[in-house]
Design a protein around this motif. Structure first.
Motif, PDB file in Angstrom:
ATOM      1  N   LEU A  33       1.900  -0.375  15.231  1.00 44.61           N
ATOM      2  CA  LEU A  33       1.861  -0.845  13.852  1.00 44.61           C
ATOM      3  C   LEU A  33       0.875   0.711  12.906  1.00 44.61           C
ATOM      4  N   HIS A  34      -0.193   0.413  13.775  1.00 43.75           N
ATOM      5  CA  HIS A  34      -1.345   1.036  12.642  1.00 43.75           C
ATOM      6  C   HIS A  34      -0.461   2.429  12.795  1.00 43.75           C
ATOM      7  N   ARG A  35       0.558   3.351  13.979  1.00 46.97           N
ATOM      8  CA  ARG A  35       1.344   4.436  13.891  1.00 46.97           C
ATOM      9  C   ARG A  35       2.268   4.557  13.063  1.00 46.97           C
ATOM     10  N   GLU A  36       2.889   3.726  12.683  1.00 48.23           N
ATOM     11  CA  GLU A  36       3.835   3.611  11.689  1.00 48.23           C
ATOM     12  C   GLU A  36       3.059   3.570  10.371  1.00 48.23           C
ATOM     13  N   VAL A  37       2.098   3.061   9.884  1.00 51.08           N
ATOM     14  CA  VAL A  37       1.361   3.121   8.949  1.00 51.08           C
ATOM     15  C   VAL A  37       0.973   4.326   7.981  1.00 51.08           C
ATOM     16  N   ASP A  38       0.637   4.865   9.853  1.00 51.98           N
ATOM     17  CA  ASP A  38      -0.124   6.143   9.326  1.00 51.98           C
ATOM     18  C   ASP A  38       0.775   7.135   8.843  1.00 51.98           C
ATOM     19  N   GLU A  39       1.727   6.927   9.312  1.00 47.07           N
ATOM     20  CA  GLU A  39       3.007   8.229   9.074  1.00 47.07           C
ATOM     21  C   GLU A  39       3.699   8.100   7.536  1.00 47.07           C
ATOM     22  N   ALA A  40       3.349   6.419   7.528  1.00 43.50           N
ATOM     23  CA  ALA A  40       3.848   6.316   6.025  1.00 43.50           C
ATOM     24  C   ALA A  40       2.751   7.050   5.174  1.00 43.50           C
ATOM     25  N   LEU A  41       1.711   7.003   5.301  1.00 40.64           N
ATOM     26  CA  LEU A  41       0.891   6.916   4.157  1.00 40.64           C
ATOM     27  C   LEU A  41       0.869   9.262   4.278  1.00 40.64           C
ATOM     28  N   SER A  42       0.598   9.400   4.969  1.00 47.61           N
ATOM     29  CA  SER A  42       0.626  10.793   5.634  1.00 47.61           C
ATOM     30  C   SER A  42       1.828  11.889   5.010  1.00 47.61           C
ATOM     31  N   ARG A  43       3.395  10.896   4.680  1.00 49.22           N
ATOM     32  CA  ARG A  43       4.043  10.948   3.965  1.00 49.22           C
ATOM     33  C   ARG A  43       3.898  11.057   2.096  1.00 49.22           C
ATOM     34  N   GLY A  44       3.366  10.655   2.417  1.00 48.91           N
ATOM     35  CA  GLY A  44       2.736   9.684   0.662  1.00 48.91           C
ATOM     36  C   GLY A  44       3.589   8.504   0.795  1.00 48.91           C
ATOM     37  N   SER A  45       4.253   7.993   1.158  1.00 45.91           N
ATOM     38  CA  SER A  45       5.336   6.968   0.753  1.00 45.91           C
ATOM     39  C   SER A  45       5.203   5.724   0.945  1.00 45.91           C
ATOM     40  N   ARG A  46       4.381   5.506  -0.264  1.00 42.29           N
ATOM     41  CA  ARG A  46       3.926   3.909  -0.263  1.00 42.29           C
ATOM     42  C   ARG A  46       5.566   2.846  -0.118  1.00 42.29           C
ATOM     43  N   ILE A  47       7.150   3.894  -0.122  1.00 42.12           N
ATOM     44  CA  ILE A  47       7.805   2.896  -0.331  1.00 42.12           C
ATOM     45  C   ILE A  47       8.296   2.138   1.232  1.00 42.12           C
ATOM     46  N   ALA A  48       8.162   3.576   1.768  1.00 33.89           N
ATOM     47  CA  ALA A  48       8.217   3.301   3.285  1.00 33.89           C
ATOM     48  C   ALA A  48       7.751   1.746   3.955  1.00 33.89           C
ATOM     49  N   LEU A  49       5.719   1.640   3.367  1.00 37.66           N
ATOM     50  CA  LEU A  49       5.548   0.790   3.631  1.00 37.66           C
ATOM     51  C   LEU A  49       6.055  -0.888   3.213  1.00 37.66           C
ATOM     52  N   GLY A  50       6.697  -0.563   2.256  1.00 39.68           N
ATOM     53  CA  GLY A  50       7.644  -1.936   2.244  1.00 39.68           C
ATOM     54  C   GLY A  50       8.736  -2.309   2.515  1.00 39.68           C
ATOM     55  N   VAL A  51       9.348  -0.433   3.408  1.00 40.33           N
ATOM     56  CA  VAL A  51      10.505  -1.229   4.179  1.00 40.33           C
ATOM     57  C   VAL A  51      10.504  -1.342   5.401  1.00 40.33           C
ATOM     58  N   LEU A  52       8.934  -1.328   5.631  1.00 39.49           N
ATOM     59  CA  LEU A  52       8.265  -1.807   7.280  1.00 39.49           C
ATOM     60  C   LEU A  52       8.402  -2.850   6.939  1.00 39.49           C
ATOM     61  N   ALA A  53       7.438  -3.632   6.556  1.00 42.61           N
ATOM     62  CA  ALA A  53       7.361  -5.349   6.135  1.00 42.61           C
ATOM     63  C   ALA A  53       8.719  -6.051   6.012  1.00 42.61           C
ATOM     64  N   PHE A  54       9.816  -5.221   5.139  1.00 42.94           N
ATOM     65  CA  PHE A  54      11.048  -5.869   4.880  1.00 42.94           C
ATOM     66  C   PHE A  54      11.404  -5.498   6.146  1.00 42.94           C
ATOM     67  N   SER A  55      11.938  -4.646   6.535  1.00 47.70           N
ATOM     68  CA  SER A  55      12.469  -4.412   8.255  1.00 47.70           C
ATOM     69  C   SER A  55      12.062  -6.175   9.224  1.00 47.70           C
ATOM     70  N   VAL A  56      10.832  -6.361   9.414  1.00 44.54           N
ATOM     71  CA  VAL A  56       9.684  -6.654   9.947  1.00 44.54           C
ATOM     72  C   VAL A  56      10.216  -8.297   9.656  1.00 44.54           C
ATOM     73  N   VAL A  57      10.066  -8.527   8.289  1.00 43.60           N
ATOM     74  CA  VAL A  57       9.954 -10.120   8.107  1.00 43.60           C
ATOM     75  C   VAL A  57      12.255 -10.451   8.121  1.00 43.60           C
ATOM     76  N   VAL A  58      12.517  -9.263   7.731  1.00 40.19           N
ATOM     77  CA  VAL A  58      14.310  -9.702   7.455  1.00 40.19           C
ATOM     78  C   VAL A  58      14.496 -10.358   8.785  1.00 40.19           C
ATOM     79  N   ARG A  59      13.960  -9.607  10.370  1.00 43.90           N
ATOM     80  CA  ARG A  59      14.468 -10.136  10.344  1.00 43.90           C
ATOM     81  C   ARG A  59      13.991 -11.020  11.851  1.00 43.90           C
ATOM     82  N   GLU A  60      13.156 -11.670  11.294  1.00 40.45           N
ATOM     83  CA  GLU A  60      12.442 -12.890  11.951  1.00 40.45           C
ATOM     84  C   GLU A  60      13.406 -14.406  11.296  1.00 40.45           C
ATOM     85  N   GLY A  61      13.305 -13.703   9.898  1.00 41.34           N
ATOM     86  CA  GLY A  61      13.914 -14.623   8.664  1.00 41.34           C
ATOM     87  C   GLY A  61      15.438 -15.101   9.465  1.00 41.34           C
TER      88      GLY A  61
END
Length: 281
Positions: free
Chosen positions: A103-131
């Protein structure tokens, strides 16, 4: 549906999601990027909305079906739940140790690309899977108990407890042996899955799609009726049937032996880097 089934399902699924979101939030604070929190919570909210929508869709579909179509739909839902549940249990067992670093790597990759949307997509994918998994498991459990698609108050309590535990773990206020927690709840979920698999075949017997081979291997109706309170509880938890077919017995015991055996087998020690396995003559 047995309340304890709903509680265990929502507690485990909810705690998985809470732990992962907690890891994301803690890491953003650690690296001094609180600006990434807004898309994280937006992704969580969107995932919760979609999960609720999925639950309503299942309820609406079940309400429109009857007869053979209903039996086939219930069997399909149970088979799907068994497959997803089995994958989930083994996935968590194999990935839990390295999940935080991933998860830390995925956050670093998203921030390095300057994409805060990618962070939202990451959180969405986790919670929607469990939901969506939670909705599917609750629906399949309700069908197994023969009570229709219902959501127990203890299911909601399981989510509340999961969220509270996740918060305490995030704050460092409590320590929980997560390895043991997921090990024991994983065993319970395997027991649940075996019952779902058995009852899926029972639904297919009723519409004549799968022959029972031997219709009634035994009959314990006079001891524990599967229409009584205790029988319905056992049916919802473990797929109890007072007079199962041979196909049901084979499916139930076969799943327990294979899935349970693989789940409990000792982990192989990691081979040192660069070491090759011995060559047998």
């Amino acid at each position: 549906m047995a309340p304890i089934y709903a509680f265990i399902i929502t507690l485990r699924e909810g705690l998985e999601a809470a732990l992962i979101i907690g890891i994301l939030v803690a890491y953003l604070h650690k690296i001094g990027r609180p600006d990434g929190l807004a898309p994280i919570w937006a992704g969580v909210a969107a995932a919760l909305a979609l999960s609720v929508g999925g639950g309503l869709a299942i309820m609406g579909t079940v309400g429109e079906l009857s007869g053979a179509a209903m039996d086939i739909f219930e069997a399909a839902a149970m088979f799907l739940a068994v497959g997803v549940l089995t994958y989930m249990v083994f996935w968590m067992g194999s990935h839990a140790r390295h999940l935080k670093a991933q998860l830390h790597r995925e956050v670093d990759e998203a921030l390095s690309r300057g994409s805060r949307i990618a962070l939202g997509v990451l959180a969405f994918s986790v919670v929607v899977r469990e939901g969506l998994e939670t909705v599917l498991f609750l629906a399949a459990g309700a069908m197994q108990a023969g009570s229709g698609v219902t959501y127990s108050g203890l299911g909601v309590l399981g989510l509340a407890v999961a969220a509270f535990l996740g918060y305490l773990l995030y704050r460092g206020s409590v320590r929980l042996d997560l390895r043991r927690f997921f090990l024991y709840t994983g065993l319970l979920l395997i027991l649940f899955a075996a019952g779902l698999l058995s009852n899926a075949f029972k639904e297919l017997h009723e519409v004549g799609l799968v022959p029972p081979i031997i219709p009634h291997v035994w009959d314990t109706y006079d001891i524990v009726s599967d229409t009584g309170t205790v029988g319905r509880l056992l049916a919802a938890l473990f797929g109890y049937d007072s007079s199962p077919s041979l196909v049901q017995v084979i499916a139930h015991l076969g799943y327990l032996l294979v899935a349970g055996g693989l789940y409990l087998r000792p982990a192989r020690p990691a081979r040192p880097a660069g070491q090759t396995p011995p060559v047998r003559a």
